[in-house]
Design a protein around this motif. Structure first.
Motif, PDB file in Angstrom:
ATOM      1  N   LYS A 332       0.818  -1.217   0.000  1.00 43.63           N
ATOM      2  CA  LYS A 332       0.000   0.000   0.000  1.00 43.63           C
ATOM      3  C   LYS A 332       0.852   1.268   0.000  1.00 43.63           C
ATOM      4  CE  LYS A 332      -3.867  -2.199   2.383  1.00 43.63           C
ATOM      5  NZ  LYS A 332      -4.784  -2.143   3.564  1.00 43.63           N
ATOM      6  N   ALA A 333       2.074   1.162   0.475  1.00 44.87           N
ATOM      7  CA  ALA A 333       3.031   2.274   0.443  1.00 44.87           C
ATOM      8  C   ALA A 333       4.422   1.680   0.405  1.00 44.87           C
ATOM      9  CB  ALA A 333       2.861   3.172   1.665  1.00 44.87           C
ATOM     10  N   GLU A 334       5.320   2.338  -0.335  1.00 42.20           N
ATOM     11  CA  GLU A 334       6.683   1.825  -0.463  1.00 42.20           C
ATOM     12  C   GLU A 334       7.690   2.912  -0.121  1.00 42.20           C
ATOM     13  OE1 GLU A 334       9.720  -0.349  -3.628  1.00 42.20           O
ATOM     14  OE2 GLU A 334       7.899   0.638  -4.348  1.00 42.20           O
ATOM     15  N   LYS A 353      29.388  13.725  13.535  1.00 41.67           N
ATOM     16  CA  LYS A 353      29.955  13.646  14.876  1.00 41.67           C
ATOM     17  C   LYS A 353      28.847  13.838  15.898  1.00 41.67           C
ATOM     18  CE  LYS A 353      34.587  15.123  13.525  1.00 41.67           C
ATOM     19  NZ  LYS A 353      35.635  16.140  13.656  1.00 41.67           N
ATOM     20  N   GLY A 354      28.953  13.068  16.988  1.00 43.23           N
ATOM     21  CA  GLY A 354      27.969  13.174  18.042  1.00 43.23           C
ATOM     22  C   GLY A 354      27.832  14.603  18.525  1.00 43.23           C
ATOM     23  N   GLY A 355      26.591  15.072  18.713  1.00 45.78           N
ATOM     24  CA  GLY A 355      26.350  16.446  19.129  1.00 45.78           C
ATOM     25  C   GLY A 355      26.017  17.363  17.968  1.00 45.78           C
ATOM     26  N   GLU A 356      26.241  16.899  16.731  1.00 36.27           N
ATOM     27  CA  GLU A 356      25.905  17.713  15.563  1.00 36.27           C
ATOM     28  C   GLU A 356      24.456  17.460  15.133  1.00 36.27           C
ATOM     29  OE1 GLU A 356      30.357  18.172  13.608  1.00 36.27           O
ATOM     30  OE2 GLU A 356      28.873  16.913  12.589  1.00 36.27           O
ATOM     31  N   ILE A 357      23.950  18.352  14.281  1.00 36.16           N
ATOM     32  CA  ILE A 357      22.550  18.302  13.864  1.00 36.16           C
ATOM     33  C   ILE A 357      22.467  17.766  12.441  1.00 36.16           C
ATOM     34  CG2 ILE A 357      20.484  19.691  13.465  1.00 36.16           C
ATOM     35  CD1 ILE A 357      21.788  21.685  15.529  1.00 36.16           C
ATOM     36  N   VAL A 358      21.534  16.828  12.237  1.00 36.82           N
ATOM     37  CA  VAL A 358      21.364  16.219  10.919  1.00 36.82           C
ATOM     38  C   VAL A 358      19.888  16.244  10.533  1.00 36.82           C
ATOM     39  CG1 VAL A 358      23.342  14.678  11.144  1.00 36.82           C
ATOM     40  CG2 VAL A 358      21.082  13.909  11.891  1.00 36.82           C
ATOM     41  N   ARG A 359      19.658  15.981   9.270  1.00 35.34           N
ATOM     42  CA  ARG A 359      18.301  15.807   8.767  1.00 35.34           C
ATOM     43  C   ARG A 359      18.159  14.379   8.260  1.00 35.34           C
ATOM     44  NH1 ARG A 359      18.458  19.109   4.884  1.00 35.34           N
ATOM     45  NH2 ARG A 359      17.419  20.903   5.832  1.00 35.34           N
ATOM     46  N   LEU A 360      17.211  13.640   8.822  1.00 37.61           N
ATOM     47  CA  LEU A 360      16.874  12.321   8.298  1.00 37.61           C
ATOM     48  C   LEU A 360      15.724  12.515   7.308  1.00 37.61           C
ATOM     49  CD1 LEU A 360      17.076   9.194   8.324  1.00 37.61           C
ATOM     50  CD2 LEU A 360      15.364   9.216  10.141  1.00 37.61           C
ATOM     51  N   ARG A 361      15.979  12.226   6.045  1.00 42.81           N
ATOM     52  CA  ARG A 361      14.967  12.415   5.006  1.00 42.81           C
ATOM     53  C   ARG A 361      14.452  11.054   4.535  1.00 42.81           C
ATOM     54  NH1 ARG A 361      15.465  17.015   0.604  1.00 42.81           N
ATOM     55  NH2 ARG A 361      14.557  18.076   2.412  1.00 42.81           N
ATOM     56  N   LEU A 362      13.154  10.878   4.645  1.00 46.29           N
ATOM     57  CA  LEU A 362      12.511   9.623   4.266  1.00 46.29           C
ATOM     58  C   LEU A 362      11.493   9.898   3.163  1.00 46.29           C
ATOM     59  CD1 LEU A 362      11.108   6.987   6.755  1.00 46.29           C
ATOM     60  CD2 LEU A 362       9.783   7.685   4.784  1.00 46.29           C
ATOM     61  N   LYS A 363      11.582   9.154   2.074  1.00 44.23           N
ATOM     62  CA  LYS A 363      10.647   9.316   0.964  1.00 44.23           C
ATOM     63  C   LYS A 363       9.860   8.022   0.762  1.00 44.23           C
ATOM     64  CE  LYS A 363      13.533  12.638  -1.558  1.00 44.23           C
ATOM     65  NZ  LYS A 363      14.209  12.950  -2.857  1.00 44.23           N
ATOM     66  N   PHE A 364       8.555   8.176   0.534  1.00 50.25           N
ATOM     67  CA  PHE A 364       7.753   7.003   0.197  1.00 50.25           C
ATOM     68  C   PHE A 364       6.728   7.366  -0.858  1.00 50.25           C
ATOM     69  CE2 PHE A 364       4.806   8.818   3.291  1.00 50.25           C
ATOM     70  CZ  PHE A 364       3.554   8.462   2.793  1.00 50.25           C
ATOM     71  N   GLU A 365       6.266   6.330  -1.569  1.00 50.91           N
ATOM     72  CA  GLU A 365       5.242   6.514  -2.595  1.00 50.91           C
ATOM     73  C   GLU A 365       3.987   5.764  -2.176  1.00 50.91           C
ATOM     74  OE1 GLU A 365       4.457   5.656  -7.361  1.00 50.91           O
ATOM     75  OE2 GLU A 365       6.504   5.622  -6.552  1.00 50.91           O
ATOM     76  N   ALA A 366       2.861   6.453  -2.220  1.00 53.29           N
ATOM     77  CA  ALA A 366       1.575   5.844  -1.881  1.00 53.29           C
ATOM     78  C   ALA A 366       1.091   4.989  -3.039  1.00 53.29           C
ATOM     79  CB  ALA A 366       0.553   6.908  -1.522  1.00 53.29           C
TER      80      ALA A 366
END
Length: 477
Positions: A332-334, A353-366
């Motif tokens: 139903k979603a991938e 490095k620990g203590g730094e800021i990151v962006r986790l980007r997740l993409k899915f298709e319905a």
């Protein structure tokens, strides 16, 4: 057959071979009476196999966790190993003294006082009267039930029964400790006391541990067994077995919940979330996010990360064949992509490095219409213990309630501070669901989408370090 013979490897304390337990199910008392009369010439019952063809070894110093849904045969297996049930097939060979905490109150006489039950159980477990008297003060101190020790056990709460039962098995010098879920009814303080004892016991003894608490299995056990409908489905590392068990549960839930999401409950939760937003009066602009980032900055971060104490973390993508094997759902979603990005350059990063800021980007298709998508992630260590995680249902924003239509491609960003991590390997797992937190359908779950290797750390204690805003010392003389 059950025996305590020594005819096995000295490093093996329990050998279970082709073990099974069957019960006779009668439709009526008359059928039971007929069976007594005709014995084996006629059959008036149906056989129910609670356990069948179970084989494994427990080695000296090893800890094995046993998982499975209620009614799968876990407790029956432990009772067969302890010798309180007779097997219908196979054998159990034990090399050492067993101390077991099985069903709540098992082995206790409810009319006896707590003190009398201590003598009764300790003697059953192999201590003589003098040894019990020498250890009685320690047993009662560990149980910490006060004057209730001289009251009948039938007057005890379930927590008090567990306290007394565990205190006995903790003081009988067992070689093999067996614990069957009973600790779940104890209070948090006593449960932690028991966990500390178990960890000390593991230094010299062997453990069989049944629990629905995945983190307890992951932290205490070297191996795990998955039992389903009386059969041994898998033996392996706790992390792999727990993930298999979770996958099976989700598949079962998908079948049960198909198109049965509780719409009124969903609407109620949406109204509550909207009310919370109105009451907070907070508009989460980019400026707000930058302010929150500053609050989460460790005052030592730049200094630590420019030194040889830097918590360097290398990020790699798991082999695609492994990721596919550790995935379920997707119809139903991938989930199509998972990356960690630099928040300034928006580029995929290979180390942080620990203590730094990151962006986790997740993409899915319905692949079909999704009424209310929930996108989330968890960061786990190599044992499978969850370090942190979050999901879009917890987002206080105007966009956390949305619909996705067939063909929509959805991108979700989580911006967070990477904690200081102990040296070792960590995995990020991601998922897409439909519904609300209390009732939802997992559409796609991807275990171990990303691998993080922490090469060194300045962390002081614990599984992970949080940003420290200040540390001060004041001395008065």
């Amino acid at each position: 057959m059950y025996s305590t013979t020594q005819h096995q490897s000295p490093e093996t304390v329990v050998t279970v071979s082709s073990l099974g337990k069957a019960y006779k199910i009668y439709n009526s008392k008359r059928d039971r009476a007929k069976q007594l009369i005709f014995q084996n010439r006629r059959k008036y019952f149906q056989e129910h196999w609670a356990l069948r063809n179970i084989s494994f070894d427990l080695r000296r110093g090893e800890s094995i966790g046993i998982v499975g849904k209620n009614g799968s045969g876990k407790s029956t297996l432990l009772q067969l190993i302890c010798g309180t049930l007779k097997p219908s097939q196979g054998e159990v060979i034990v090399n050492g003294k067993i101390a077991a905490l099985l069903e709540l109150g098992s082995g206790f006489n409810p009319e006896f006082s707590g003190r009398e039950n201590v003598y009764l159980n300790a003697s059953i477990l192999g201590l003589n009267k003098q040894e019990i008297q020498e250890r009685l003060d320690d047993i009662l101190a560990f149980a910490d039930i006060g004057n209730y020790v001289d009251q009948p056990v039938r007057t005890y709460s379930s927590g008090m029964v567990v306290r007394l039962a565990f205190s006995v098995i903790a003081h009988v010098d067992a070689d093999i400790l067996i614990v069957d879920e009973a600790l779940s009814v104890g209070d948090a303080y006593f449960t932690q006391k028991c966990m500390r004892f178990i960890q000390r016991f593991q230094e010299k003894g062997s453990l069989l541990f049944v629990s629905h608490d995945a983190n307890a299995i992951l932290s205490l056990c070297n191996r795990a067994l998955l039992i389903n409908q009386g059969e041994l489905k898998r033996v392996g590392k706790p992390k792999e077995v727990i993930e298999d068990y979770t996958r099976d549960l989700q598949k079962r839930n998908l079948a049960d919940q198909n198109n049965k999401i509780n719409r009124p409950e969903r609407m109620k939760e949406q109204e509550n979330t909207a009310h919370m937003k109105r009451q907070s009066g907070v508009q989460y602009t980019q400026k707000n996010i930058e302010n929150e980032i500053m609050k989460w900055s460790d005052y030592r971060c730049k200094l630590i990360n420019s030194s040889n104490l830097a918590n360097t973390i290398v990020i790699t993508r798991f082999d695609e064949t492994l990721t596919t094997r550790e995935t379920y759902g997707g119809e139903k979603a991938e989930i199509t992509n998972v990356e960690l990005e630099n928040i300034e350059t928006n580029k995929t990063i290979q180390n942080i490095k620990g203590g730094e800021i990151v962006r986790l980007r997740l993409k899915f298709e319905a692949r079909t219409a999704i009424g209310r998508p929930i996108i989330g992630f968890i960061l786990k260590n190599s044992k499978g213990l969850t370090i942190l995680g979050d999901n879009t249902n917890n987002s206080i924003s105007e966009n956390n309630d949305f619909n996705a239509f067939e063909g929509d491609k959805v991108t979700t960003d989580f911006v967070f501070t990477v904690p200081m991590l102990q040296q070792g390997e960590y995995m990020i797992s991601v998922s897409v669901a439909d519904g609300c937190i209390t009732e939802h359908e997992i559409l796609h779950w991807m275990n171990d989408a990303l691998l993080l290797r922490s090469q060194c750390t300045s962390i002081a204690a614990g599984l992970a370090g949080v940003p420290m805003h200040s540390i001060s010392i004041e001395i008065e003389k």
